[in-house]
Design a protein around this motif. Structure first.
Motif, PDB file in Angstrom:
ATOM      1  N   PRO A  52       0.828  -1.208   0.000  1.00 32.06           N
ATOM      2  CA  PRO A  52       0.000   0.000   0.000  1.00 32.06           C
ATOM      3  C   PRO A  52       0.862   1.258   0.000  1.00 32.06           C
ATOM      4  O   PRO A  52       2.085   1.199   0.136  1.00 32.06           O
ATOM      5  CB  PRO A  52      -0.765  -0.130   1.315  1.00 32.06           C
ATOM      6  CG  PRO A  52       0.221  -0.799   2.230  1.00 32.06           C
ATOM      7  CD  PRO A  52       1.001  -1.755   1.362  1.00 32.06           C
ATOM      8  N   GLN A  53       0.205   2.392  -0.134  1.00 29.85           N
ATOM      9  CA  GLN A  53       0.937   3.661  -0.109  1.00 29.85           C
ATOM     10  C   GLN A  53       1.348   4.050   1.300  1.00 29.85           C
ATOM     11  O   GLN A  53       2.406   4.659   1.498  1.00 29.85           O
ATOM     12  CB  GLN A  53       0.078   4.768  -0.726  1.00 29.85           C
ATOM     13  CG  GLN A  53      -0.151   4.612  -2.223  1.00 29.85           C
ATOM     14  CD  GLN A  53      -0.980   5.747  -2.793  1.00 29.85           C
ATOM     15  OE1 GLN A  53      -1.859   6.287  -2.131  1.00 29.85           O
ATOM     16  NE2 GLN A  53      -0.702   6.107  -4.040  1.00 29.85           N
ATOM     17  N   GLY A  60      -7.023  -5.714  -6.464  1.00 28.79           N
ATOM     18  CA  GLY A  60      -7.241  -4.572  -7.337  1.00 28.79           C
ATOM     19  C   GLY A  60      -8.696  -4.176  -7.451  1.00 28.79           C
ATOM     20  O   GLY A  60      -9.030  -2.991  -7.597  1.00 28.79           O
ATOM     21  N   SER A  61      -9.593  -5.156  -7.354  1.00 31.60           N
ATOM     22  CA  SER A  61     -11.024  -4.869  -7.507  1.00 31.60           C
ATOM     23  C   SER A  61     -11.696  -4.470  -6.197  1.00 31.60           C
ATOM     24  O   SER A  61     -12.761  -3.852  -6.213  1.00 31.60           O
ATOM     25  CB  SER A  61     -11.738  -6.099  -8.087  1.00 31.60           C
ATOM     26  OG  SER A  61     -11.691  -7.182  -7.178  1.00 31.60           O
ATOM     27  N   THR A 119      -7.893   1.827  -1.583  1.00 30.58           N
ATOM     28  CA  THR A 119      -6.759   2.702  -1.899  1.00 30.58           C
ATOM     29  C   THR A 119      -5.827   1.954  -2.850  1.00 30.58           C
ATOM     30  O   THR A 119      -5.930   0.729  -2.981  1.00 30.58           O
ATOM     31  CB  THR A 119      -5.990   3.085  -0.616  1.00 30.58           C
ATOM     32  OG1 THR A 119      -5.540   1.889   0.032  1.00 30.58           O
ATOM     33  CG2 THR A 119      -6.874   3.870   0.335  1.00 30.58           C
ATOM     34  N   PRO A 120      -4.898   2.667  -3.498  1.00 30.14           N
ATOM     35  CA  PRO A 120      -4.003   1.986  -4.453  1.00 30.14           C
ATOM     36  C   PRO A 120      -3.030   1.023  -3.756  1.00 30.14           C
ATOM     37  O   PRO A 120      -2.449   1.352  -2.720  1.00 30.14           O
ATOM     38  CB  PRO A 120      -3.241   3.148  -5.107  1.00 30.14           C
ATOM     39  CG  PRO A 120      -4.078   4.359  -4.865  1.00 30.14           C
ATOM     40  CD  PRO A 120      -4.741   4.139  -3.549  1.00 30.14           C
ATOM     41  N   TRP A 121      -2.875  -0.159  -4.335  1.00 26.04           N
ATOM     42  CA  TRP A 121      -1.912  -1.153  -3.879  1.00 26.04           C
ATOM     43  C   TRP A 121      -1.051  -1.582  -5.060  1.00 26.04           C
ATOM     44  O   TRP A 121      -1.558  -1.792  -6.164  1.00 26.04           O
ATOM     45  CB  TRP A 121      -2.618  -2.379  -3.297  1.00 26.04           C
ATOM     46  CG  TRP A 121      -3.265  -2.139  -1.972  1.00 26.04           C
ATOM     47  CD1 TRP A 121      -4.341  -1.332  -1.711  1.00 26.04           C
ATOM     48  CD2 TRP A 121      -2.889  -2.698  -0.718  1.00 26.04           C
ATOM     49  NE1 TRP A 121      -4.655  -1.356  -0.374  1.00 26.04           N
ATOM     50  CE2 TRP A 121      -3.784  -2.188   0.263  1.00 26.04           C
ATOM     51  CE3 TRP A 121      -1.893  -3.595  -0.317  1.00 26.04           C
ATOM     52  CZ2 TRP A 121      -3.696  -2.535   1.607  1.00 26.04           C
ATOM     53  CZ3 TRP A 121      -1.807  -3.953   1.020  1.00 26.04           C
ATOM     54  CH2 TRP A 121      -2.699  -3.428   1.973  1.00 26.04           C
ATOM     55  N   GLN A 122       0.245  -1.715  -4.814  1.00 26.92           N
ATOM     56  CA  GLN A 122       1.169  -2.180  -5.849  1.00 26.92           C
ATOM     57  C   GLN A 122       1.379  -3.680  -5.699  1.00 26.92           C
ATOM     58  O   GLN A 122       1.694  -4.164  -4.600  1.00 26.92           O
ATOM     59  CB  GLN A 122       2.518  -1.459  -5.732  1.00 26.92           C
ATOM     60  CG  GLN A 122       3.544  -1.894  -6.777  1.00 26.92           C
ATOM     61  CD  GLN A 122       4.898  -1.257  -6.565  1.00 26.92           C
ATOM     62  OE1 GLN A 122       5.181  -0.697  -5.504  1.00 26.92           O
ATOM     63  NE2 GLN A 122       5.769  -1.335  -7.563  1.00 26.92           N
TER      64      GLN A 122
END
Length: 318
Positions: free
Chosen positions: A185-186, A289-290, A294-297
């Motif tokens: 995560p960020q 991803g779905s 929040t954005p995860w790499q």
């Protein structure tokens, strides 16, 4: 045998290059004991210079954030190792190329410590010989526990424990079917904060539960990957830390409900999914991803089997 002689010989003119893998510790039930090296690397070049003190260049992760003087963790680790073997620290020029995320549960501080210890080993080659247990002891003195530094040093799956004679380790080779996925995560997580949420005692039944799962996990990782979902169950630490990383906890529960062996990576907040085949990694990454808020790499990583390496370039004078 490790030489602890106090005679000091200058490593003037030497340059070493160090490569250290990232790591993931605990692996669910193996709290403060099990660690796995991952094919994600920090690289470091250290040169002895005539001027006293240390000058550090940082590229990649941590650039503009970590100290670039003697307070840098890598420099402190080099200094600690030199002092442990009675050697005078020379002036140093460090160039760090970092890829391991900081504060995400992927062993960045352990990698920095191991980078320094390995750099010291290379700079002292032929002056002081440092054996594997000496490397582990020096790194553990700085890190406080050996579960991250052991796989960073030696690669593969490591079991680490402490004795009155110092930390010990056993390296095991992971089954080729084990396919790690790390979801990053960020936000960051402080290891100290994570540890502060841990109770001083746990129920007897929970301790027995984790003993059974951690022994099963070793079998799953080296022989029977199909057992990874059951083997990664934990009652010792993850639930106590969940409130500090709610999205990590929610996504782990969703992944596990869907059949993926997901756990907190180290102190978090990253998620480690110990998949039993490469295709399972893609499905796990798609699920996160779905459903993530929040954005995860997604990092599709191999297991590193080699551990930290150091190369001495004796003819290079910086």
């Amino acid at each position: 045998m490790t030489d602890t002689s106090s005679s000091s010989v200058s490593p003037a003119g030497r340059t070493v290059t160090v490569r250290v893998p990232g790591t993931t510790a605990n692996l669910g039930p193996g709290f403060d004991t099990l660690g796995l090296a991952l094919a994600l690397y920090d690289e470091l070049t250290v040169s002895v210079r005539d001027e006293p003190g240390a000058f550090v260049e940082v590229h990649g992760v941590g650039e503009g954030e970590v100290p670039t003087d003697e307070t840098n963790l890598v420099v402190r680790s080099i200094a600690h190792t030199f002092a442990a073997y009675g050697q005078e620290l020379p002036g140093l020029h460090l160039v760090a190329k970092n890829a391991i995320p900081h504060g995400r549960g992927l062993g960045s501080s352990g990698a920095a410590i191991v980078s320094g210890v390995m750099a010291a080993k290379g700079l002292l080659e032929g002056i002081v010989e440092i054996d594997p247990l000496g490397l582990l002891a020096r790194a553990t003195e700085l890190e406080g526990h050996p579960d991250n530094v052991a796989p960073a040093l030696f690669g593969g799956l490591t079991i680490a424990w402490t004795t009155p004679d110092g930390p010990q380790f056993k390296k095991l080779i992971v089954h080729r079917g084990v396919s790690p996925l790390v979801l990053v995560p960020q936000e960051t997580m402080s290891t100290a904060l994570a540890r502060s949420l841990q109770p001083e005692s746990v129920p007897h039944a929970d301790a027995i539960f984790n003993v059974s799962r951690s022994t099963l996990l070793i079998a799953a990782l080296i022989q029977s990957p199909e057992l990874l979902l059951a083997a990664t169950e934990d009652k010792l630490h993850q639930s106590y830390r969940a409130s500090a990383m709610p999205e990590t906890d929610r996504l782990i529960q969703e992944l596990r409900a869907a059949g993926f062996p997901a756990v907190v990576s180290g102190a978090g907040p990253s998620i480690l999914v110990l998949c039993s085949d490469p295709g399972q990694r893609l499905a796990a990454a798609e699920l996160v991803g779905s459903r993530a808020a929040t954005p995860w790499q997604a990092l599709v990583l191999a297991v590193d089997f080699k551990g930290a390496t150091v190369v001495l370039h004796p003819d290079e004078v910086k």
